[in-house]
Write a protein that holds these residues in place. Structure first.
Motif, PDB file in Angstrom:
ATOM      1  N   LEU A 123      24.282  46.400  41.901  1.00 52.50           N
ATOM      2  CA  LEU A 123      25.592  46.829  42.360  1.00 52.50           C
ATOM      3  C   LEU A 123      26.647  45.622  42.513  1.00 52.50           C
ATOM      4  CD1 LEU A 123      27.481  49.148  43.018  1.00 52.50           C
ATOM      5  CD2 LEU A 123      26.632  49.026  45.355  1.00 52.50           C
ATOM      6  N   ILE A 124      26.118  44.828  43.232  1.00 54.22           N
ATOM      7  CA  ILE A 124      26.785  43.289  43.359  1.00 54.22           C
ATOM      8  C   ILE A 124      27.100  42.840  42.023  1.00 54.22           C
ATOM      9  CG2 ILE A 124      27.075  41.192  44.674  1.00 54.22           C
ATOM     10  CD1 ILE A 124      27.513  43.764  46.396  1.00 54.22           C
ATOM     11  N   PHE A 125      25.990  42.613  41.372  1.00 51.03           N
ATOM     12  CA  PHE A 125      26.336  42.108  40.100  1.00 51.03           C
ATOM     13  C   PHE A 125      27.175  42.804  39.059  1.00 51.03           C
ATOM     14  CE2 PHE A 125      24.912  41.767  35.532  1.00 51.03           C
ATOM     15  CZ  PHE A 125      24.867  40.523  35.278  1.00 51.03           C
ATOM     16  N   ASN A 126      27.255  43.876  39.209  1.00 53.53           N
ATOM     17  CA  ASN A 126      27.978  44.848  38.261  1.00 53.53           C
ATOM     18  C   ASN A 126      29.629  44.500  38.675  1.00 53.53           C
ATOM     19  OD1 ASN A 126      28.474  46.960  36.198  1.00 53.53           O
ATOM     20  ND2 ASN A 126      29.355  48.073  37.965  1.00 53.53           N
ATOM     21  N   LEU A 127      29.828  44.494  40.224  1.00 52.87           N
ATOM     22  CA  LEU A 127      30.963  44.371  40.669  1.00 52.87           C
ATOM     23  C   LEU A 127      31.758  43.182  40.427  1.00 52.87           C
ATOM     24  CD1 LEU A 127      30.784  46.118  44.192  1.00 52.87           C
ATOM     25  CD2 LEU A 127      32.311  46.913  42.255  1.00 52.87           C
ATOM     26  N   ASP A 128      30.746  42.115  40.480  1.00 53.94           N
ATOM     27  CA  ASP A 128      31.322  40.715  40.423  1.00 53.94           C
ATOM     28  C   ASP A 128      31.587  40.398  38.714  1.00 53.94           C
ATOM     29  OD1 ASP A 128      31.237  39.994  42.735  1.00 53.94           O
ATOM     30  OD2 ASP A 128      29.200  38.813  42.784  1.00 53.94           O
ATOM     31  N   ARG A 129      30.773  40.991  38.040  1.00 53.92           N
ATOM     32  CA  ARG A 129      30.974  40.690  36.468  1.00 53.92           C
ATOM     33  C   ARG A 129      32.142  41.788  36.233  1.00 53.92           C
ATOM     34  NH1 ARG A 129      29.166  43.308  31.768  1.00 53.92           N
ATOM     35  NH2 ARG A 129      28.808  42.089  30.097  1.00 53.92           N
ATOM     36  N   PHE A 130      32.484  42.685  36.746  1.00 58.15           N
ATOM     37  CA  PHE A 130      33.569  43.416  36.475  1.00 58.15           C
ATOM     38  C   PHE A 130      34.977  42.592  36.815  1.00 58.15           C
ATOM     39  CE2 PHE A 130      36.774  46.304  38.404  1.00 58.15           C
ATOM     40  CZ  PHE A 130      37.475  46.680  37.365  1.00 58.15           C
ATOM     41  N   ILE A 131      34.840  42.070  38.359  1.00 61.11           N
ATOM     42  CA  ILE A 131      35.671  41.235  38.773  1.00 61.11           C
ATOM     43  C   ILE A 131      36.365  40.266  38.009  1.00 61.11           C
ATOM     44  CG2 ILE A 131      36.703  40.015  40.483  1.00 61.11           C
ATOM     45  CD1 ILE A 131      35.138  41.738  42.370  1.00 61.11           C
ATOM     46  N   VAL A 132      35.217  39.423  37.633  1.00 58.08           N
ATOM     47  CA  VAL A 132      35.672  38.221  36.486  1.00 58.08           C
ATOM     48  C   VAL A 132      36.030  38.572  35.262  1.00 58.08           C
ATOM     49  CG1 VAL A 132      34.496  36.219  35.482  1.00 58.08           C
ATOM     50  CG2 VAL A 132      33.797  36.663  38.038  1.00 58.08           C
ATOM     51  N   SER A 133      35.610  39.695  34.809  1.00 60.76           N
ATOM     52  CA  SER A 133      35.923  39.836  33.287  1.00 60.76           C
ATOM     53  C   SER A 133      37.518  40.507  33.045  1.00 60.76           C
ATOM     54  CB  SER A 133      34.927  40.862  32.729  1.00 60.76           C
ATOM     55  OG  SER A 133      34.765  41.936  33.500  1.00 60.76           O
ATOM     56  N   THR A 134      37.646  41.066  34.370  1.00 61.44           N
ATOM     57  CA  THR A 134      39.150  41.867  34.109  1.00 61.44           C
ATOM     58  C   THR A 134      40.180  40.989  34.417  1.00 61.44           C
ATOM     59  OG1 THR A 134      38.815  42.504  36.372  1.00 61.44           O
ATOM     60  CG2 THR A 134      38.212  44.155  34.571  1.00 61.44           C
ATOM     61  N   ILE A 135      40.165  39.789  34.884  1.00 64.90           N
ATOM     62  CA  ILE A 135      41.193  38.834  35.296  1.00 64.90           C
ATOM     63  C   ILE A 135      41.709  38.235  34.014  1.00 64.90           C
ATOM     64  CG2 ILE A 135      41.717  36.677  36.144  1.00 64.90           C
ATOM     65  CD1 ILE A 135      39.927  37.322  38.424  1.00 64.90           C
ATOM     66  N   ARG A 136      42.773  38.299  33.658  1.00 66.86           N
ATOM     67  CA  ARG A 136      43.409  37.575  32.401  1.00 66.86           C
ATOM     68  C   ARG A 136      44.359  36.657  32.664  1.00 66.86           C
ATOM     69  NH1 ARG A 136      39.780  39.902  30.496  1.00 66.86           N
ATOM     70  NH2 ARG A 136      39.727  41.668  29.003  1.00 66.86           N
ATOM     71  N   LYS A 137      44.713  35.611  31.882  1.00 64.01           N
ATOM     72  CA  LYS A 137      45.574  34.612  32.265  1.00 64.01           C
ATOM     73  C   LYS A 137      46.777  35.064  31.723  1.00 64.01           C
ATOM     74  CE  LYS A 137      44.695  31.285  33.186  1.00 64.01           C
ATOM     75  NZ  LYS A 137      44.603  30.435  34.622  1.00 64.01           N
ATOM     76  N   ARG A 138      47.623  34.766  32.712  1.00 64.52           N
ATOM     77  CA  ARG A 138      49.120  35.279  32.399  1.00 64.52           C
ATOM     78  C   ARG A 138      50.189  33.978  32.183  1.00 64.52           C
ATOM     79  NH1 ARG A 138      48.434  40.648  31.575  1.00 64.52           N
ATOM     80  NH2 ARG A 138      47.249  41.668  33.172  1.00 64.52           N
ATOM     81  N   GLU A 139      51.353  34.059  31.945  1.00 65.34           N
ATOM     82  CA  GLU A 139      52.326  33.094  31.830  1.00 65.34           C
ATOM     83  C   GLU A 139      52.582  32.511  33.189  1.00 65.34           C
ATOM     84  OE1 GLU A 139      53.315  32.010  28.962  1.00 65.34           O
ATOM     85  OE2 GLU A 139      51.972  33.390  27.697  1.00 65.34           O
ATOM     86  N   HIS A 140      52.669  33.261  34.065  1.00 66.44           N
ATOM     87  CA  HIS A 140      53.180  32.671  35.527  1.00 66.44           C
ATOM     88  C   HIS A 140      51.657  32.883  36.537  1.00 66.44           C
ATOM     89  CE1 HIS A 140      57.233  32.649  34.016  1.00 66.44           C
ATOM     90  NE2 HIS A 140      57.146  33.767  33.696  1.00 66.44           N
TER      91      HIS A 140
END
Length: 366
Positions: free
Chosen positions: A70-87
Motif C-alpha cells: 500500500l505504501i509502495f503504491n501511494l509513493d509511486r502514485f505521488i511521484v509519478s503524478t507530479i509534473r514540472k510547470r513553468e513556475h
C-alpha cells in the motif's frame, strides 16, 4: 535488471525514458530506489507493530506485506503524478497535498521502528509502571477484603477478652478463698469455716463458667480463624487472578505511551529521518530543473490533447452537417403531392376503422 525494476518503481514511462539520456535515467532510478526502500521500511515497521498486536508471526508478516504494498503504491502514485510547470509556485501548489500525505506516511512508518530501537528503555518504563500497578492492585484488593478481616479480628479479640476476663475473676476468687483459709485476710480466722466454704463455692462456680466460656469461645475463635484464612486465601487468589492482566500490559498502545515518556530529541530525529526519506523524491522533482523526460512527456501529452480536441471538433461538425442535411431532405419530401394524398387516404381509413370499432363497443354495453 535492477535498473528496470527501479524505473518501474519510479512510475516513469519506460518507453519515453528509454529514449532519454543516461543521466536522466539515473535520476529516475534513484527516485524508484527511494520509493522501493521506503516500502521495505514500511513493511518492517508494520510487521513489528502488528506482531505486538497479534503475538503471531504469520498474521504480522501477511499484514506487513499488504501495508508495504500500500505504501509502495501511494509513493509511486505521488511521484509519478507530479509534473514540472513553468513556475515553481505552481509546482509547489500541485505537490502540497502529496507532501502532506508523505509526512503522514513518514510518521506512521517511523513510530513502530522507534519502539523497536528504544525497546530496552521502553521495557524499563513499562517495568516501573507494572510494579506501580501491582502495588496499587494489591492495595485495592486488600481494601476490598479489609472490612471482613477487621470484623473477623474484632470478634476474635472480643472472645479472647471474655476468656481473659473470666480467668482474672477465677484467679481473684482463688486468692480470696486461700487467704481466708490461711487467716491472712477476710475473717482473719485460720481454718475452713463457713465463710471459706462460701468463697470456695463461688470460685468453683466461676471456674465452671470459665471452662464453659473457654470451650464455647475457643470453638468460635477456631471458626473465625478458619474464616480469616478463607478471606486471606480469596485475597491472594484475587491478586493472582488479576496479576496476568498487569503482566500483559505490553501492547502497542502501552509502548507508544512509554515511548512518549522518553526524551523527545532522539525520537524526533528518527521521525525527521524517515520524513526526509519519504519526501526526498518529491523534493528532488520540485528542485530539479525541467529535464529531457519532462519535455518529451509534455510533448506527447500536448500532442494527444491536440488530437483529442481536433477529433471532438470534427465529430461535432459531422453531427451538425448531418442534421442540416436530414432537415432539408424531409422538407423536400413534405412538398410531394402523391405522398401527401397517400398519407391522407391511409389516415382516412384509420379514422373509419376507429369509428366502427367505437360503435361496436357502445352496442355491447347496451
Amino acid at each position: 535488471m535492477l535498473k528496470h525494476f527501479f524505473i518501474l518503481c519510479s512510475g516513469a514511462d519506460k518507453k519515453v525514458l528509454a529514449s532519454c539520456s543516461e543521466g536522466e535515467q539515473t535520476k529516475y532510478v534513484g527516485i524508484g530506489a527511494t520509493v522501493f526502500f521506503t516500502a521495505v521500511m514500511a513493511f518492517i515497521a508494520s510487521s513489528y507493530a502488528l506482531f505486538r498486536v497479534f503475538d503471531a508471526i504469520i498474521p504480522a508478516l501477511l499484514f506487513g506485506i499488504v501495508w508495504g504494498l500500500l505504501i509502495f503504491n501511494l509513493d509511486r502514485f505521488i511521484v509519478s503524478t507530479i509534473r514540472k510547470r513553468e513556475h515553481f509556485s505552481s509546482e509547489l501548489l500541485q505537490a502540497s497535498p502529496r507532501i502532506v500525505l508523505a509526512i503522514i506516511i513518514a510518521i506512521v512508518i517511523s513510530k513502530p521502528l522507534e519502539i523497536k530501537i528504544f525497546e530496552k528503555e521502553i521495557n524499563t518504563v513499562l517495568l516501573k509502571e507494572k510494579n506501580a500497578m501491582t502495588l496499587n492492585n494489591k492495595k485495592e484488593v486488600s481494601n476490598y477484603f479489609k472490612t471482613d478481616l477487621d470484623k473477623n479480628k474484632a470478634e476474635t479479640d472480643q472472645l479472647k477478652e471474655e476468656i481473659v476476663s473470666k480467668e482474672k475473676e477465677v484467679n481473684t476468687l482463688y486468692e480470696t478463698y486461700i487467704t481466708e483459709a490461711e487467716g491472712t485476710k477476710g475473717t482473719m480466722k485460720l481454718g475452713k469455716g463457713p465463710v471459706f466454704k462460701e468463697k470456695i463455692a463461688k470460685h468453683n462456680l466461676a471456674s465452671s463458667e470459665l471452662d464453659s466460656i473457654r470451650k464455647i469461645n475457643l470453638a468460635k475463635i477456631a471458626t473465625n480463624d478458619s474464616k480469616a484464612k478463607t478471606i486471606t486465601a480469596d485475597l491472594d487468589r484475587k491478586i493472582t487472578e488479576t496479576q496476568p492482566i498487569i503482566d500483559g500490559f505490553d501492547g502497542l498502545m502501552a509502548r507508544i505511551n512509554a515511548l512518549n515518556k522518553l526524551p523527545l530529541i532522539p525520537s524526533l530525529f528518527i521521525m525527521l529521518l524517515f520524513l526526509a526519506i519519504e519526501t526526498s523524491p518529491i523534493i528532488a522533482k520540485l528542485l530539479s530543473p525541467k529535464g529531457e523526460y519532462d519535455y518529451k512527456l509534455e510533448d506527447i501529452e500536448s500532442a494527444l490533447k491536440a488530437t483529442i480536441i481536433q477529433d471532438k471538433y470534427q465529430r461535432d461538425l459531422l453531427i451538425k452537417t448531418s442534421a442540416s442535411m436530414h432537415d432539408k431532405v424531409y422538407e423536400d419530401i413534405s412538398q410531394d403531392k402523391e405522398l401527401y394524398n397517400l398519407q391522407r387516404k391511409k389516415a382516412t381509413e384509420l379514422l373509419e376503422l376507429q369509428a366502427h370499432n367505437f360503435v361496436e363497443k357502445q352496442k355491447k354495453t347496451l
